[in-house]
Write a protein that holds these residues in place. Structure first.
Motif, PDB file in Angstrom:
ATOM      1  N   ARG A 113       0.833  -1.216   0.000  1.00 49.21           N
ATOM      2  CA  ARG A 113       0.000   0.000   0.000  1.00 49.21           C
ATOM      3  C   ARG A 113       0.863   1.260   0.000  1.00 49.21           C
ATOM      4  NH1 ARG A 113      -2.959  -2.233   4.346  1.00 49.21           N
ATOM      5  NH2 ARG A 113      -4.527  -3.601   3.506  1.00 49.21           N
ATOM      6  N   GLN A 114       1.929   1.257   0.803  1.00 50.64           N
ATOM      7  CA  GLN A 114       2.806   2.431   0.869  1.00 50.64           C
ATOM      8  C   GLN A 114       3.438   2.711  -0.496  1.00 50.64           C
ATOM      9  OE1 GLN A 114       1.391   3.478   3.729  1.00 50.64           O
ATOM     10  NE2 GLN A 114       3.296   4.566   3.909  1.00 50.64           N
ATOM     11  N   CYS A 115       3.848   1.672  -1.218  1.00 44.95           N
ATOM     12  CA  CYS A 115       4.421   1.848  -2.551  1.00 44.95           C
ATOM     13  C   CYS A 115       3.381   2.407  -3.517  1.00 44.95           C
ATOM     14  CB  CYS A 115       4.978   0.524  -3.079  1.00 44.95           C
ATOM     15  SG  CYS A 115       6.509   0.028  -2.259  1.00 44.95           S
ATOM     16  N   LEU A 116       2.151   1.925  -3.424  1.00 47.55           N
ATOM     17  CA  LEU A 116       1.076   2.426  -4.278  1.00 47.55           C
ATOM     18  C   LEU A 116       0.809   3.898  -3.994  1.00 47.55           C
ATOM     19  CD1 LEU A 116      -1.139   1.978  -6.364  1.00 47.55           C
ATOM     20  CD2 LEU A 116      -2.628   1.223  -4.506  1.00 47.55           C
ATOM     21  N   VAL A 117       0.723   4.279  -2.727  1.00 52.97           N
ATOM     22  CA  VAL A 117       0.499   5.677  -2.354  1.00 52.97           C
ATOM     23  C   VAL A 117       1.640   6.556  -2.862  1.00 52.97           C
ATOM     24  CG1 VAL A 117       0.407   7.266  -0.375  1.00 52.97           C
ATOM     25  CG2 VAL A 117      -0.975   5.180  -0.383  1.00 52.97           C
ATOM     26  N   SER A 118       2.871   6.090  -2.702  1.00 51.88           N
ATOM     27  CA  SER A 118       4.036   6.836  -3.167  1.00 51.88           C
ATOM     28  C   SER A 118       3.976   7.061  -4.675  1.00 51.88           C
ATOM     29  CB  SER A 118       5.309   6.081  -2.792  1.00 51.88           C
ATOM     30  OG  SER A 118       6.435   6.690  -3.337  1.00 51.88           O
ATOM     31  N   THR A 119       3.592   6.025  -5.421  1.00 47.96           N
ATOM     32  CA  THR A 119       3.499   6.139  -6.876  1.00 47.96           C
ATOM     33  C   THR A 119       2.422   7.130  -7.275  1.00 47.96           C
ATOM     34  OG1 THR A 119       4.265   3.881  -7.163  1.00 47.96           O
ATOM     35  CG2 THR A 119       3.076   4.844  -9.006  1.00 47.96           C
ATOM     36  N   ILE A 120       1.266   7.069  -6.632  1.00 51.62           N
ATOM     37  CA  ILE A 120       0.168   7.983  -6.953  1.00 51.62           C
ATOM     38  C   ILE A 120       0.570   9.421  -6.653  1.00 51.62           C
ATOM     39  CG2 ILE A 120      -2.166   8.680  -6.269  1.00 51.62           C
ATOM     40  CD1 ILE A 120      -2.714   5.624  -5.896  1.00 51.62           C
ATOM     41  N   LYS A 121       1.212   9.668  -5.523  1.00 53.38           N
ATOM     42  CA  LYS A 121       1.660  11.018  -5.181  1.00 53.38           C
ATOM     43  C   LYS A 121       2.689  11.523  -6.184  1.00 53.38           C
ATOM     44  CE  LYS A 121       0.810  11.002  -0.240  1.00 53.38           C
ATOM     45  NZ  LYS A 121       1.399  11.015   1.113  1.00 53.38           N
TER      46      LYS A 121
END
Length: 136
Positions: A113-121
């Motif tokens: 989830r943290q990687c997904l959030v980082s990518t979206i940001k």
């Protein structure tokens, strides 16, 4: 990250710098890469490094890409085949034979989830903002 759909192992700048690798450690790699976002990336080069999982060590040819990624590296089909491993994205696990046993690596839903959030940001930061109709 383990990507069973990719045929190339990739190393990103954070890991490259963290391992204190130098440009002279790389061999040339002249084929451009297409990233997940469709952008073309010209690699810095290629390097063969040992990757250890438990007691198993496998030599991996990484292509060093100067591109953004929430991951430090991507391990792909060549690594999976060399390990005799099977991965499951559903279970966030990689199972591999070792010493007459089947061992497993277990992923983290939180880190995913943290990687997904980082990518979206990161994507939101890079996209040009749309013009507004205010004042018309």
């Amino acid at each position: 990250m383990v990507d069973q759909g990719s045929r190339t192992e990739i190393m990103y700048p954070d890991l490259y710098k963290g391992l204190k690798l130098k440009p002279e450690d790389l061999t040339s790699y002249n084929s451009p890469l297409v990233g997940f976002n469709g952008n073309v990336v010209i690699p810095r080069g290629q390097i063969r490094l040992p990757v250890q999982v438990g007691s198993e060590v496998v030599g991996v040819d990484f292509i060093v890409a100067d591109a953004y990624s929430p991951y430090t590296a991507i391990l792909a089909r060549p690594w999976l085949h060399a390990m005799g491993a099977v991965s499951s994205t559903l279970h966030l696990k990689v199972k591999y034979p070792s010493g007459g046993q089947v061992k497993e690596l277990v992923g983290s839903q939180y880190m995913t989830r943290q990687c997904l959030v980082s990518t979206i940001k990161h994507q939101a930061k890079d996209e040009p903002s749309a013009p507004t109709d205010k004042g018309l």
